[in-house]
Write an enzyme that holds these catalytic residues in place. Structure first.
Site: not given
Ligand code: F6P
Length: 324
Positions: A11, A72, A103, A126, A128, A130, A163, A170, A172, A188, A248
């Site tokens: 990504g 990928r 990773d 990334t 994320d 992570d 509301r 995102m 992951r 909240e 919503r």
């Molecule tokens: O790893 C980055 C990320 O944006 C994640 O947060 C998300 O789960 C995933 O890639 C989405 O992947 P794709 O672009 O293949 O839908």
């Protein structure tokens, strides 16, 4: 080492272009040739290479996405794909690689290094956050700001209509974006995969919010959350159990991956790109460059991939206190 290849894979994330720029210019500074490899590992298999000099990376430090494109690649998971890549690199005289990604990218790099003894250095890119061995991955800071900005806007309309909004972000399997952007945007409640929150606690928490006089609420839900319901099912659940709520849902989606990188991500990308090239020239391989205690440090790729989460659970308590 005479020629370094650079690619972005997985990504995309804001700051990847700034990292490519840093790698290309560091190569030029140290009199090493540089080759851009398009579409990640897929371009390596197909020999989609382009020689790059300092002027090829002008005016990209401020751009989101990646000029080298990303993919990928399933083919790179096969031995045949990796053999083709090795031959393409050898034929083009590329003798080391800088890989910018997450990773999955690093796993591919580690296998490639083990099979062909090919020098590789990874740069964590990334949204994320992570990856073990760096307090920040490239693009994470920008994504946080993008999410906070989006939630600020959602809060305006949530307030106007009294509301409750479930906002899915995102990340992951990691809750870094949810927890930090959630605190930053004054949510909240924040649901993250690292904490088993449970539906009862959610209802309790929403009841408390209402009793304390709140008329609107934002609940940030990490996409990897383990509560057992997605945001739309959460909406149905709350509407059934708390009919007084007008609910919503907003799924922020891929807008979180785009946009101009923050200054933090640009500086980090520049530091990581330079260090990646310097590390290869010093004969190092199979490491990731990362930010540890504000210094750029190396972590073995294997640890970066398998290392345990760096989620700061103190933040969960902070969130509970400041959202009361
Ligand atoms: O790893 C980055 C990320 O944006 C994640 O947060 C998300 O789960 C995933 O890639 C989405 O992947 P794709 O672009 O293949 O839908």
């Amino acid at each position: 080492i005479k020629k370094i290849g650079v690619l972005t894979s997985g990504g995309d994330s804001p700051g990847m272009n700034a990292a490519i720029r840093a790698v290309v210019r560091a190569c030029s500074y140290y009199n090493v040739e540089c080759v851009g490899i398009y579409r990640g590992y897929q371009g390596m298999i197909e020999g989609d290479f382009k020689a790059m000099g300092p002027r090829d990376v002008k005016n990209i430090i401020n751009k989101g996405g990646t000029i080298l494109k990303s993919a990928r690649s399933k083919d790179f998971m096969t031995k045949e794909g990796r053999e083709k890549s090795f031959h393409n690199l050898k034929n083009s005289g590329v003798d080391a690689l800088v890989l910018i990604g997450g990773d999955g990218t690093f796993t591919g790099a580690e296998i490639f290094n083990a099979e062909f003894n090919f020098p590789v250095i990874g740069i964590p890119g990334t949204i994320d956050n992570d990856i073990f061995g760096t307090t920040n991955t490239l693009g994470y800071d920008t994504a946080l700001n993008t999410v906070v900005d989006a939630i600020d806007k959602i809060r305006d309309t949530a307030n106007s209509h009294n509301r409750l909004f479930f906002v899915e972000v995102m990340g992951r399997d990691a809750g870094h974006i949810a927890l930090n952007a959630g605190i930053g945007a004054g949510a909240e409640e924040i649901l993250i995969p690292e904490e088993a929150f449970g539906l009862d606690r959610l209802v309790e928490s929403l009841n408390r919010s209402k009793e304390s006089g709140k008329t609107s609420s934002i609940v940030v839900v990490s996409e990897g959350d383990k509560i057992g319901k997605n945001v739309f099912e959460l909406k149905d659940y709350v509407e059934e159990n708390m009919p007084e709520y007008d609910v919503r849902v907003s799924v922020l989606g891929h807008m979180q991956r785009g946009g101009s990188p923050s200054c933090f991500d640009r500086v980090l990308a520049s530091r990581l790109g330079v260090k990646a090239v310097e590390s290869l020239l010093e004969g190092k391989s199979n490491f990731m460059v990362g930010l540890i205690e504000d210094k750029i440090a190396l972590t073995p790729l294997e640890q970066a991939i398998k290392g345990s989460s760096k989620m700061d659970m103190e933040l969960v308590k902070v969130s509970d206190i400041v959202s009361s």
